[in-house]
Design a protein around this motif. Sequence first.
Motif, PDB file in Angstrom:
ATOM      1  N   PHE A  73     -17.831  90.096  86.939  1.00  0.00           N
ATOM      2  CA  PHE A  73     -16.707  89.269  87.593  1.00  0.00           C
ATOM      3  C   PHE A  73     -15.675  90.202  88.215  1.00  0.00           C
ATOM      4  O   PHE A  73     -15.557  91.585  87.568  1.00  0.00           O
ATOM      5  CB  PHE A  73     -16.025  88.279  86.795  1.00  0.00           C
ATOM      6  N   PRO A  75     -12.244  91.657  88.166  1.00  0.00           N
ATOM      7  CA  PRO A  75     -11.119  91.762  87.297  1.00  0.00           C
ATOM      8  C   PRO A  75      -9.615  91.447  88.072  1.00  0.00           C
ATOM      9  O   PRO A  75      -8.601  90.890  87.384  1.00  0.00           O
ATOM     10  CB  PRO A  75     -10.874  93.229  86.565  1.00  0.00           C
ATOM     11  N   GLU A  77      -9.369  89.164  90.314  1.00  0.00           N
ATOM     12  CA  GLU A  77      -9.148  87.586  90.601  1.00  0.00           C
ATOM     13  C   GLU A  77      -9.258  86.874  89.250  1.00  0.00           C
ATOM     14  O   GLU A  77     -10.352  85.873  88.921  1.00  0.00           O
ATOM     15  CB  GLU A  77     -10.335  87.189  91.442  1.00  0.00           C
ATOM     16  N   ARG A  78      -8.617  86.819  88.165  1.00  0.00           N
ATOM     17  CA  ARG A  78      -8.779  86.551  86.897  1.00  0.00           C
ATOM     18  C   ARG A  78      -7.561  85.850  86.478  1.00  0.00           C
ATOM     19  O   ARG A  78      -6.572  86.410  86.738  1.00  0.00           O
ATOM     20  CB  ARG A  78      -9.413  87.459  85.763  1.00  0.00           C
ATOM     21  N   SER A  79      -7.871  85.056  85.459  1.00  0.00           N
ATOM     22  CA  SER A  79      -6.735  84.235  84.679  1.00  0.00           C
ATOM     23  C   SER A  79      -6.865  84.601  83.118  1.00  0.00           C
ATOM     24  O   SER A  79      -7.738  84.428  82.548  1.00  0.00           O
ATOM     25  CB  SER A  79      -6.723  82.942  84.740  1.00  0.00           C
ATOM     26  N   GLU A  80      -5.693  85.336  82.916  1.00  0.00           N
ATOM     27  CA  GLU A  80      -5.782  85.907  81.423  1.00  0.00           C
ATOM     28  C   GLU A  80      -5.067  84.753  80.349  1.00  0.00           C
ATOM     29  O   GLU A  80      -4.312  84.143  80.911  1.00  0.00           O
ATOM     30  CB  GLU A  80      -5.230  87.302  81.100  1.00  0.00           C
ATOM     31  N   VAL A  89     -10.379  85.716  79.177  1.00  0.00           N
ATOM     32  CA  VAL A  89     -10.227  85.664  80.751  1.00  0.00           C
ATOM     33  C   VAL A  89     -11.038  84.285  81.086  1.00  0.00           C
ATOM     34  O   VAL A  89     -12.014  83.780  80.562  1.00  0.00           O
ATOM     35  CB  VAL A  89     -10.865  86.590  81.411  1.00  0.00           C
ATOM     36  N   LEU A  91     -12.445  82.002  84.057  1.00  0.00           N
ATOM     37  CA  LEU A  91     -12.985  81.995  85.503  1.00  0.00           C
ATOM     38  C   LEU A  91     -13.504  80.749  85.735  1.00  0.00           C
ATOM     39  O   LEU A  91     -13.715  79.887  84.903  1.00  0.00           O
ATOM     40  CB  LEU A  91     -14.296  83.200  85.235  1.00  0.00           C
ATOM     41  N   ASP A  95     -16.708  82.368  90.558  1.00  0.00           N
ATOM     42  CA  ASP A  95     -16.219  83.822  90.599  1.00  0.00           C
ATOM     43  C   ASP A  95     -16.928  84.587  89.894  1.00  0.00           C
ATOM     44  O   ASP A  95     -16.788  85.868  89.903  1.00  0.00           O
ATOM     45  CB  ASP A  95     -14.873  83.802  90.056  1.00  0.00           C
TER      46      ASP A  95
END
Length: 113
Positions: A73, A75, A77-80, A89, A91, A95
């Motif tokens: 993926f 990094p 465009e990630r939501s932690e 993370v 996804l 993505d």
Amino acid sequence: MTSASIDPESGLPIRLLHDRILVKPDVSEGERRSAAGIVIPATASMGHRLAWAEAVAIGPLVRAVQLGDRVLFDPDERSEVELHGREYVLLRERDVHAVAAPRVEPDATGLYL
């Protein structure tokens, strides 16, 4: 199995919704080694680099990823999210650029998502 209990002793089980995938990133974004053994510092300027992670939970609409798969993926465009003291993370399936798993056939083209 679409739900995952990340740590049953310290919190509630988690069920992801829709096409979401919860992954545990492989290595931190620190220094790394090349195939020849050369140390590349974290501050070195490189082109856009994708990252690998392990899928630890998946939503019910995920089609191409299973628990335990390694996914590639972006990094940026990630939501932690932190769950029970660990970093993950979140996804969407769209993505994910690639899946690495023993069940993947070498000549398979995959799905268009």
